[in-house]
Motif scaffolding. Sequence first.
Motif, short mmCIF file in Angstrom:
data_model
loop_
_atom_site.label_atom_id
_atom_site.label_comp_id
_atom_site.label_asym_id
_atom_site.label_seq_id
_atom_site.Cartn_x
_atom_site.Cartn_y
_atom_site.Cartn_z
N TYR A 58 18.13 -6.17 38.58
CA TYR A 58 17.72 -4.78 38.77
C TYR A 58 17.40 -4.07 37.46
CZ TYR A 58 19.48 -6.06 43.29
OH TYR A 58 19.67 -6.73 44.46
N CYS A 59 18.16 -4.37 36.39
CA CYS A 59 17.93 -3.65 35.13
C CYS A 59 17.83 -4.57 33.92
CB CYS A 59 19.04 -2.63 34.89
SG CYS A 59 20.65 -3.38 34.53
N LYS A 60 18.01 -5.88 34.11
CA LYS A 60 17.89 -6.91 33.06
C LYS A 60 19.03 -6.88 32.03
CE LYS A 60 14.08 -8.26 34.92
NZ LYS A 60 14.30 -8.98 36.14
N ALA A 61 20.14 -6.19 32.35
CA ALA A 61 21.30 -6.19 31.44
C ALA A 61 22.13 -7.45 31.66
CB ALA A 61 22.16 -4.96 31.70
N LYS A 62 22.94 -7.80 30.69
CA LYS A 62 23.83 -8.97 30.77
C LYS A 62 24.86 -8.76 31.88
CE LYS A 62 22.94 -11.35 26.78
NZ LYS A 62 22.66 -12.75 26.80
N LEU A 63 25.44 -9.88 32.36
CA LEU A 63 26.34 -9.88 33.51
C LEU A 63 27.72 -10.45 33.17
CD1 LEU A 63 23.77 -11.43 35.97
CD2 LEU A 63 24.67 -9.12 36.17
N TRP A 64 28.75 -9.83 33.76
CA TRP A 64 30.09 -10.39 33.75
C TRP A 64 30.37 -11.00 35.12
CZ3 TRP A 64 30.97 -5.19 31.40
CH2 TRP A 64 31.39 -5.25 30.06
N SER A 65 31.04 -12.14 35.14
CA SER A 65 31.47 -12.75 36.40
C SER A 65 32.84 -12.21 36.76
CB SER A 65 31.55 -14.27 36.27
OG SER A 65 32.22 -14.81 37.39
N TYR A 78 29.03 -10.51 40.42
CA TYR A 78 28.82 -10.16 39.02
C TYR A 78 28.62 -8.67 38.91
CZ TYR A 78 27.99 -15.12 38.21
OH TYR A 78 28.14 -16.48 38.12
N VAL A 79 28.98 -8.13 37.76
CA VAL A 79 28.68 -6.73 37.45
C VAL A 79 27.98 -6.72 36.10
CG1 VAL A 79 30.95 -6.26 36.44
CG2 VAL A 79 29.58 -4.37 37.29
N CYS A 80 26.90 -5.95 36.02
CA CYS A 80 26.15 -5.89 34.77
C CYS A 80 26.69 -4.78 33.89
CB CYS A 80 24.65 -5.72 35.02
SG CYS A 80 24.13 -4.04 35.39
N LEU A 81 26.22 -4.72 32.67
CA LEU A 81 26.67 -3.72 31.71
C LEU A 81 26.39 -2.29 32.16
CD1 LEU A 81 25.55 -5.52 28.42
CD2 LEU A 81 27.86 -5.37 29.35
N ASN A 82 25.47 -2.13 33.12
CA ASN A 82 25.16 -0.80 33.66
C ASN A 82 25.90 -0.51 34.96
OD1 ASN A 82 23.32 0.19 31.68
ND2 ASN A 82 21.84 -1.31 32.44
#
Length: 180
Positions: free
Chosen positions: A120-127, A152-156
């Motif tokens: 959705y926003c191209k930010a890095k992801l945490w599992s 996953y959750v992204c930095l945003n």
Amino acid sequence: MMLDLQSSGSHSVDGNWRALGKLLIYCSGCTKGGLFNSIHVPGHFVYRTRFSRTSGKSFLLPQCRTDVLYVSDPCEHLDQGEEGDIGFFRGIFKSFATSKVRKMLIKREAQLHPTEVCPYCKAKLWSMLQAKMVPASASCRLGAYEDAIEYYVCLNGHVLGICTLLPLSDSEEASDHSDA
């Protein structure tokens, strides 16, 4: 939901409005070898989606339940071979930058995915699975097998996940069992 997400007063949303718009109406699916390794399901627009703040609580560990997370019902993709019936779900945190989930991910030194980014926003992801932050209540909320949920959750603060859905009984089977 939209009013709540912008109620911090800045009239901006983490990751920008375009990314949020896409998250609201688009199921990202997955590519073989991507985040959810084993299968390929093309992304598509979703006819109707319901996001729930109450359901979002089920995806948070008890110590993070004051965070606000809106989560969609799963987008069902049935009969995926060995994988069975799978569901993709999406979500968004309100004020993720100041959330307890983000602080816990940092405290646990969760690693960002080395190659994949938020669709959705191209930010890095945490599992969340790798960080051991997937509560059992999440699979119950989704109607999924307990050990078959990953997200996953992204930095945003955008959430994307997959689960293997429990089979639903058809109405005849259900009525047969209730007659006994």
